[in-house]
Design a protein around this motif. Structure first.
Motif, PDB file in Angstrom:
ATOM      1  N   THR A  22      11.115  -4.611 -11.167  1.00  0.00           N
ATOM      2  CA  THR A  22      10.000  -4.795 -10.233  1.00  0.00           C
ATOM      3  C   THR A  22       8.704  -4.267 -10.812  1.00  0.00           C
ATOM      4  N   VAL A  23       7.627  -5.019 -10.626  1.00  0.00           N
ATOM      5  CA  VAL A  23       6.268  -4.522 -10.844  1.00  0.00           C
ATOM      6  C   VAL A  23       5.740  -4.097  -9.481  1.00  0.00           C
ATOM      7  N   ALA A  24       5.285  -2.855  -9.366  1.00  0.00           N
ATOM      8  CA  ALA A  24       4.813  -2.344  -8.081  1.00  0.00           C
ATOM      9  C   ALA A  24       3.710  -1.327  -8.293  1.00  0.00           C
ATOM     10  N   ARG A  25       2.933  -1.106  -7.248  1.00  0.00           N
ATOM     11  CA  ARG A  25       1.912  -0.072  -7.288  1.00  0.00           C
ATOM     12  C   ARG A  25       2.573   1.312  -7.270  1.00  0.00           C
ATOM     13  N   ASP A  26       1.948   2.240  -7.945  1.00  0.00           N
ATOM     14  CA  ASP A  26       2.475   3.610  -8.018  1.00  0.00           C
ATOM     15  C   ASP A  26       2.067   4.353  -6.751  1.00  0.00           C
ATOM     16  N   VAL A  27       2.814   4.059  -5.668  1.00  0.00           N
ATOM     17  CA  VAL A  27       2.527   4.648  -4.356  1.00  0.00           C
ATOM     18  C   VAL A  27       3.817   5.247  -3.800  1.00  0.00           C
ATOM     19  N   PRO A  28       3.713   6.097  -2.770  1.00  0.00           N
ATOM     20  CA  PRO A  28       4.920   6.699  -2.186  1.00  0.00           C
ATOM     21  C   PRO A  28       5.966   5.658  -1.830  1.00  0.00           C
ATOM     22  N   PRO A  79      -0.839   1.950 -11.894  1.00  0.00           N
ATOM     23  CA  PRO A  79      -1.695   3.011 -11.361  1.00  0.00           C
ATOM     24  C   PRO A  79      -2.514   2.510 -10.179  1.00  0.00           C
ATOM     25  N   ASP A  80      -2.530   3.288  -9.105  1.00  0.00           N
ATOM     26  CA  ASP A  80      -3.180   2.835  -7.876  1.00  0.00           C
ATOM     27  C   ASP A  80      -4.649   3.234  -7.858  1.00  0.00           C
ATOM     28  N   SER A  81      -5.387   2.649  -6.920  1.00  0.00           N
ATOM     29  CA  SER A  81      -6.813   2.942  -6.766  1.00  0.00           C
ATOM     30  C   SER A  81      -7.220   2.630  -5.332  1.00  0.00           C
ATOM     31  N   ASP A  82      -8.287   3.289  -4.863  1.00  0.00           N
ATOM     32  CA  ASP A  82      -8.835   2.978  -3.545  1.00  0.00           C
ATOM     33  C   ASP A  82      -9.610   1.665  -3.563  1.00  0.00           C
ATOM     34  N   ASP A  83      -9.944   1.194  -4.758  1.00  0.00           N
ATOM     35  CA  ASP A  83     -10.678  -0.056  -4.930  1.00  0.00           C
ATOM     36  C   ASP A  83      -9.681  -1.189  -5.140  1.00  0.00           C
ATOM     37  N   LEU A  84      -9.566  -2.090  -4.154  1.00  0.00           N
ATOM     38  CA  LEU A  84      -8.585  -3.169  -4.250  1.00  0.00           C
ATOM     39  C   LEU A  84      -8.875  -4.114  -5.409  1.00  0.00           C
ATOM     40  N   VAL A 109      -9.875  -3.193  -8.348  1.00  0.00           N
ATOM     41  CA  VAL A 109      -9.245  -2.530  -9.497  1.00  0.00           C
ATOM     42  C   VAL A 109      -7.732  -2.708  -9.444  1.00  0.00           C
ATOM     43  N   VAL A 110      -7.161  -2.538  -8.251  1.00  0.00           N
ATOM     44  CA  VAL A 110      -5.717  -2.742  -8.081  1.00  0.00           C
ATOM     45  C   VAL A 110      -5.336  -4.160  -8.482  1.00  0.00           C
ATOM     46  N   GLN A 111      -6.164  -5.129  -8.058  1.00  0.00           N
ATOM     47  CA  GLN A 111      -5.888  -6.532  -8.372  1.00  0.00           C
ATOM     48  C   GLN A 111      -5.834  -6.766  -9.881  1.00  0.00           C
ATOM     49  N   THR A 112      -6.798  -6.230 -10.595  1.00  0.00           N
ATOM     50  CA  THR A 112      -6.833  -6.386 -12.054  1.00  0.00           C
ATOM     51  C   THR A 112      -5.633  -5.730 -12.710  1.00  0.00           C
ATOM     52  N   ARG A 113      -5.320  -4.522 -12.276  1.00  0.00           N
ATOM     53  CA  ARG A 113      -4.194  -3.797 -12.865  1.00  0.00           C
ATOM     54  C   ARG A 113      -2.866  -4.490 -12.567  1.00  0.00           C
ATOM     55  N   LEU A 114      -2.720  -5.000 -11.349  1.00  0.00           N
ATOM     56  CA  LEU A 114      -1.486  -5.682 -10.979  1.00  0.00           C
ATOM     57  C   LEU A 114      -1.312  -6.957 -11.801  1.00  0.00           C
ATOM     58  N   THR A 115      -2.378  -7.719 -11.969  1.00  0.00           N
ATOM     59  CA  THR A 115      -2.312  -8.941 -12.767  1.00  0.00           C
ATOM     60  C   THR A 115      -1.941  -8.626 -14.209  1.00  0.00           C
ATOM     61  N   ASP A 167       0.832  -1.207   0.000  1.00  0.00           N
ATOM     62  CA  ASP A 167       0.000   0.000   0.000  1.00  0.00           C
ATOM     63  C   ASP A 167       0.863   1.251   0.000  1.00  0.00           C
ATOM     64  N   ILE A 168       1.993   1.187   0.703  1.00  0.00           N
ATOM     65  CA  ILE A 168       2.878   2.342   0.838  1.00  0.00           C
ATOM     66  C   ILE A 168       4.227   1.869   1.376  1.00  0.00           C
ATOM     67  N   GLU A 169       5.265   2.567   1.006  1.00  0.00           N
ATOM     68  CA  GLU A 169       6.606   2.318   1.536  1.00  0.00           C
ATOM     69  C   GLU A 169       7.284   3.666   1.739  1.00  0.00           C
ATOM     70  N   GLY A 170       8.235   3.703   2.669  1.00  0.00           N
ATOM     71  CA  GLY A 170       9.043   4.907   2.790  1.00  0.00           C
ATOM     72  C   GLY A 170      10.047   4.953   1.654  1.00  0.00           C
ATOM     73  N   TRP A 171      10.543   3.778   1.327  1.00  0.00           N
ATOM     74  CA  TRP A 171      11.515   3.612   0.251  1.00  0.00           C
ATOM     75  C   TRP A 171      11.501   2.136  -0.117  1.00  0.00           C
ATOM     76  N   GLY A 172      11.619   1.816  -1.377  1.00  0.00           N
ATOM     77  CA  GLY A 172      11.583   0.428  -1.797  1.00  0.00           C
ATOM     78  C   GLY A 172      12.917  -0.270  -1.605  1.00  0.00           C
ATOM     79  N   GLN A 173      13.250  -0.587  -0.348  1.00  0.00           N
ATOM     80  CA  GLN A 173      14.526  -1.230  -0.067  1.00  0.00           C
ATOM     81  C   GLN A 173      14.662  -2.551  -0.813  1.00  0.00           C
ATOM     82  N   VAL A 174      13.600  -3.358  -0.802  1.00  0.00           N
ATOM     83  CA  VAL A 174      13.658  -4.644  -1.497  1.00  0.00           C
ATOM     84  C   VAL A 174      13.706  -4.460  -3.003  1.00  0.00           C
ATOM     85  N   VAL A 175      13.147  -3.346  -3.483  1.00  0.00           N
ATOM     86  CA  VAL A 175      13.198  -3.056  -4.923  1.00  0.00           C
ATOM     87  C   VAL A 175      14.635  -2.848  -5.372  1.00  0.00           C
TER      88      VAL A 175
END
Length: 427
Positions: A313-319, A335-340, A342-348, A295-303
């Protein structure tokens, strides 16, 4: 900032790093690595360093590691009382406090002298996470402590964010009204050159399995590993050889295993739990694509860790994640969304597109080169240098020397990574 003239600019200094967890804690993650690296930097600069942290089950109260004194006490909430008492005991001799905010900081300025340099480190803003993890009354208290109390207590103290996204969140969500410096994370990326003529690079590239996905990190709710499992389920018929390695531990492990079994993915997903460094490196060498659905990261350390092994990496466009991925070059932002749903479809769809793209050896090579070049710019030695510089600068400011302007640290490779465009049909 000016360059530190001496190798031991903090000789004779007493410093404390106050962090909710240490590297040996069962829930340790990227923020714990950052806190420990800050402690290591101060120690190398000549300071006597103590690390004040919570005590996990089975951990000793006191340890000495790498010349750093580790003191543990309290649990998830009792730690704050332990930290306060520890700082008060050291009040007369304490010169520096590094105070990372893990949702709620230790409020160290309340327990130390005004002449003690305090550096608040913010990884990301937790306003939304409080509602995910706690019941409403406790969540509102946490939000107030972070949004109001923290700003007031640290108003005249030095503040550091680990990314531009985090700094923006502080200004917009916390109404932060003091300057914020940026000192980014480092990574222990392998020494693999990106050039095609380099034997180590060629060997690492050839070891990649185009059907191997990887998830790295703590298994906690906001990491949304369940979304990756559901994407695996959606792609099971299209890519029968697709396999996912999940490398990490946490309270969500049993739930995620149940979801995988329920989705009939038992033979397609391997939960490795906590693994030795050698095992993790073997998984990184094999994987072709890393997925981070947080949902959010301070920094993508694992990325960045994955990028060091040539893995986009494929990731959500979040902070945090948008800071650590160069979209279309070292990975793909969804692209992120408040609707999970929608997020699921986009991530797949994004995972499908990325895998199609990476099937072509030339495209896989470009992603490998872009990723390793990008990761090479994020070294812990750079972070150490900037961390010590900031502490020296703050100590001088407390003696009346004007502070330097807040800095923004970007690696040299920020403009050097070769481009990898979005998914293509080229083979």
């Amino acid at each position: 900032m000016h360059h530190v003239a001496s190798h031991t600019p903090l000789a004779g200094t007493h410093a404390v790093v106050v962090n909710w967890r240490d590297l040996e804690h069962s829930l340790a993650g990227g923020s714990e690595r950052y806190a420990w690296e800050y402690a290591t930097a101060l120690r190398a600069a000549g300071a006597r360093v103590e690390f004040i942290t919570a005590r996990d089950r089975g951990q000793r109260r006191h340890d000495l590691r790498d010349g750093i004194e580790v003191h543990r006490g309290g649990g998830a909430f009792g730690f704050y009382a332990f930290a306060a008492c520890s700082l008060l005991k050291r009040r007369r001799t304490l010169d520096v406090v590094i105070d990372p905010e893990c949702g709620i900081p230790s409020f160290s300025p309340l327990y130390v002298r005004r002449s003690t340099a305090v550096v608040l480190v913010v990884h990301h803003v937790h306003q939304e996470q409080f509602t995910t993890y706690f019941p409403t009354p406790l969540a509102r208290l946490g939000q107030w402590l972070e949004r109001v109390a923290m700003r007031r207590v640290y108003r005249r103290r030095r503040t550091v964010a680990v990314s531009e996204s985090t700094r923006d969140e502080m200004f917009t969500q916390l109404d932060w009204d003091s300057p914020v410096s940026i000192i980014g994370n480092g990574t222990a990326a392998p020494l693999v050159a990106a050039g095609e003529s380099d034997p180590a690079s060629a060997e690492a590239f050839l070891a990649k399995d185009p059907d191997r996905l990887l998830v790295l990190g703590r298994l906690v709710p906001h990491k949304r590993v369940d979304l990756v499992l559901r994407a695996m389920h959606a792609l099971r018929h299209e890519r029968p050889g697709l396999h996912l390695d999940v490398c990490g531990k946490g309270p969500q492990l049993d739930r995620l295993r149940w979801i995988a079994a329920d989705l009939d993915l038992a033979d397609r997903v391997t939960f490795h739990g906590y693994v030795a460094e050698s095992t993790k490196q073997a998984l990184l060498r094999r994987a072709a694509l890393h997925v981070c659905a947080s949902d959010i990261e301070g920094w993508g350390q694992v990325v960045i860790e994955a990028a060091g092994y040539g893995i986009p990496t494929v990731a959500r466009d979040v902070p945090g994640l948008r800071d650590s991925i160069r979209d279309g070059e070292t990975g793909w932002l969804v692209p992120d969304s408040d609707d999970l749903a929608v997020v699921q479809t986009r991530l797949t769809d994004a995972i499908r597109s990325a895998l199609d793209d990476l099937e072509a050896p030339r495209r896989r090579r470009l992603a490998f080169e872009a990723s390793t070049t990008w990761a090479a710019g994020f070294s812990w030695s750079r972070m150490h240098h900037e961390a010590v510089e900031l502490v020296v600068d703050e100590r001088q400011a407390l003696r009346g020397v004007p502070r330097h302007a807040p800095s923004v640290s970007l690696p040299a490779s920020v403009t050097a990574a070769p481009a990898v465009t979005a998914a293509t049909t080229e083979r």
